[in-house]
Design an enzyme around this catalytic site. Sequence first.
Site, PDB file in Angstrom:
ATOM      1  N   ASN A 102       3.276 -32.757 -12.488  1.00 37.83           N
ATOM      2  CA  ASN A 102       3.522 -34.007 -11.746  1.00 37.83           C
ATOM      3  C   ASN A 102       2.836 -34.066 -10.375  1.00 37.83           C
ATOM      4  O   ASN A 102       2.480 -35.142  -9.907  1.00 37.83           O
ATOM      5  CB  ASN A 102       5.024 -34.323 -11.661  1.00 37.83           C
ATOM      6  CG  ASN A 102       5.832 -33.267 -10.956  1.00 37.83           C
ATOM      7  OD1 ASN A 102       5.371 -32.150 -10.752  1.00 37.83           O
ATOM      8  ND2 ASN A 102       7.050 -33.615 -10.595  1.00 37.83           N
ATOM      9  N   GLU A 110      11.201 -23.328  -7.735  1.00 40.00           N
ATOM     10  CA  GLU A 110      11.337 -24.739  -7.344  1.00 40.00           C
ATOM     11  C   GLU A 110      11.589 -25.512  -8.625  1.00 40.00           C
ATOM     12  O   GLU A 110      10.665 -25.745  -9.406  1.00 40.00           O
ATOM     13  CB  GLU A 110      10.046 -25.230  -6.663  1.00 40.00           C
ATOM     14  CG  GLU A 110       9.754 -24.555  -5.335  1.00 40.00           C
ATOM     15  CD  GLU A 110      10.668 -25.028  -4.216  1.00 40.00           C
ATOM     16  OE1 GLU A 110      11.430 -25.991  -4.410  1.00 40.00           O
ATOM     17  OE2 GLU A 110      10.633 -24.408  -3.137  1.00 40.00           O
ATOM     18  N   CYS A 116      10.462 -34.375  -8.642  1.00 35.91           N
ATOM     19  CA  CYS A 116      11.736 -33.643  -8.584  1.00 35.91           C
ATOM     20  C   CYS A 116      12.631 -34.237  -7.505  1.00 35.91           C
ATOM     21  O   CYS A 116      13.844 -34.102  -7.558  1.00 35.91           O
ATOM     22  CB  CYS A 116      11.474 -32.169  -8.307  1.00 35.91           C
ATOM     23  SG  CYS A 116      10.432 -31.921  -6.865  1.00 35.91           S
ATOM     24  N   GLU A 134       9.496 -23.473   0.128  1.00 37.60           N
ATOM     25  CA  GLU A 134       8.037 -23.562   0.266  1.00 37.60           C
ATOM     26  C   GLU A 134       7.721 -24.458   1.444  1.00 37.60           C
ATOM     27  O   GLU A 134       8.343 -25.514   1.624  1.00 37.60           O
ATOM     28  CB  GLU A 134       7.418 -24.122  -1.023  1.00 37.60           C
ATOM     29  CG  GLU A 134       7.536 -23.139  -2.176  1.00 37.60           C
ATOM     30  CD  GLU A 134       6.741 -23.564  -3.412  1.00 37.60           C
ATOM     31  OE1 GLU A 134       6.634 -24.779  -3.673  1.00 37.60           O
ATOM     32  OE2 GLU A 134       6.233 -22.671  -4.110  1.00 37.60           O
TER      33      GLU A 134
END
Length: 479
Positions: free
Chosen positions: A153, A252, A286, A460
Amino acid sequence: MLVIESVPKGLYIDGAWRETPGALPVFDPATGKPLCQVADAAPADGLDALAAATAAQAGWARTPARTRSEILLRAQQLLLADAERLGTIMTLEMGKPLAEARGEVAYAAEFLRWFAEAAVRLDGGYLPAPTGGSRFLVTRQPVGVSLLITPWNFPMAMGARKIGPALAAGCTCVVKPAEQTPLSMLALAAVLHEAGVPPGVVNVVTTADPGALMTPLILDRRSRKLSFTGSTAVGKQLLELCARTVMRTSMELGGNAPFLVFEDADLDAAVDGAIAAKLRNTGQACTAANRILVQRGVADEFARRLTERMAALPMGPGTEPGVVLGPLIDADAVAKVSELVADARRRGAAVRLGGEPLAGPGNFYPATVLTDVPDDAALCHTEIFGPVAPLAVFDTEDEAVARANDTPYGLVAYVYTENLRRGLRVCEALETGMVGLNQGVVSNPAAPFGGVKESGLGREGGFIGIDEFLETKYIGVAL
Ligand code: NAP
C-alpha cells in the site's frame, strides 16, 4: 511504456542485477492488465542475498557514520529529482493517484534525510558505578543483518522507513517487497546504487512465494533482525518463527482506527480530517479511519457534510489529472469491501452514498457512506481497506472511549473537539500508539510511528526510530 522499461526487473544482490528463470507478473489495478514481469527469486537466491548482506556487514558497520549519512543524503536528493518518474511507476503498479504517489516519493526521501541526520548523532554514556570502583561505558552498535519485509500500500515509503534507519545504524539488509508492487522498491534500489550504497549493503528479492523465500532467511542465525510491515495475521506467523532464534523484531501491523467527533468539534475541520483519514490511498492505509463515531447532537449534520464532500471526489485511473480516488489493489479487495458493506446493510446500516462495486475494467469501488452502523457489523472489526466511511452515534465521552478501545488493534485514533481538556483526556485514554487531535494525518518521518496491542511492536521514524536497528552495549571498566 517507457517509464516501466526504465525500472530494472532483476533481483538486486551484491550490487548487481540478476535474472531468474521464473517471472512474476505485475498488473495495473486501474485496468487489470499486465504491466511487465519481474524476477521470481528461488530460495537459493534468497540465501545468496543473505550471504551478500552478511559479507558486507562488518565493512558497513566500520564505515564512518558521516560517510553513511552522505550516501543517504545523496539518495534523498536523487529521489526528489526523479519524483515524477518514480511517482508514475508507483501509480501504475499500485493505483494511487499521481499526486499522492509523488507525495509518497517525497515522504520516502524524507525518511532517508531524517535518518542520515540521525546517523551522526548517536549517543553513548560514561558513568561511575554507584558502588565505586569501576566505570560504565555505554555504546551503541548496529544490530546486524536485517530482513525488511514491506506491504503493497505504500510500496516505496515503507521500504525507505526501514532502509533509512538500518543503513544509518550500520546494518546491511535483505529487502522483500510485496509481490503486487515490486517496481517501486526495485526503482529505489537503483537509486540507492546510484547514490553509492556499496555492494551487499542493500539487497532486494522479489518473489511469488514469500514463505518459501523468507522462512529459511528468518531461521538463519546470520539474520539478526526482522522488520515487518503488513497484516497482523502474517506478522503473528513471523513472530512465531522469530521466537526460534530469539530474533529482534519490529512489527508494523494492521489497524482499526476510531475517528471520534464530539459535539464541541469544529465540524468543517472534522469533515476535512475524516476525508484525509479515510480516503488517503483510497482508504488502503493502516491509519485509515475505520469507524467514525459522532456525538448525537452533530451526527446528522456531520453525515450530511461528509456525504456531500465524498460524492464530489473524482474517481478513476490514478494517472488521470484531478483524480482523487483510484482503484483498489485487486479484484479480491473489491470483493472483500463489497461483502463488508453488504454485511453492514444486512445488520441495519443505511447507505447514504455508493454501496455497490463499479463495473470494470479495473478494481473500482466508489466512495461510500453508511450511517447507523451497528457495532457488531463485520466492518467495525475488520480493516476495510476501501473508501467506505461507516458512521455510528454515541452519547457520552466514556461511551466513545470504551467503544473506540473495543478492538484488539491499537495503531491510531483521531479525536475532534475544541475543548482542550477533553481532547487531552480522551487522547490519554485511547489505547493506541498514535492519536491525531484535530488532525486527520499523523504520518511524519520526524514522529514515532507505531501501534500497541495487535497493531505491532516498536516504532519507525522519530528520534527513537533508529533504536530498532541498534543494540546497546555496556562495557564495565575497572579503575
Ligand atoms: P501482508 O499480506 O501481511 O503482506 C505484507 C508482506 O509480507 C508482503 O511483502 C508479503 O508478500 C509478505 N508475506 C506474506 N506472507 C509471508 C510469509 N509467510 N513470509 C514472509 N513474508 C510474507 O500485508 P499486505 O496486504 O501487503 O499489506 C496490508 C497490511 O499492511 C494491512 O493490514 C495494513 O494495515 C498493514 N500496514 C501496516 C502499516 C503500519 O505501519 N502499521 C503500514 C502499512 C500497511 P506477498 O506480497 O508476496 O504476499
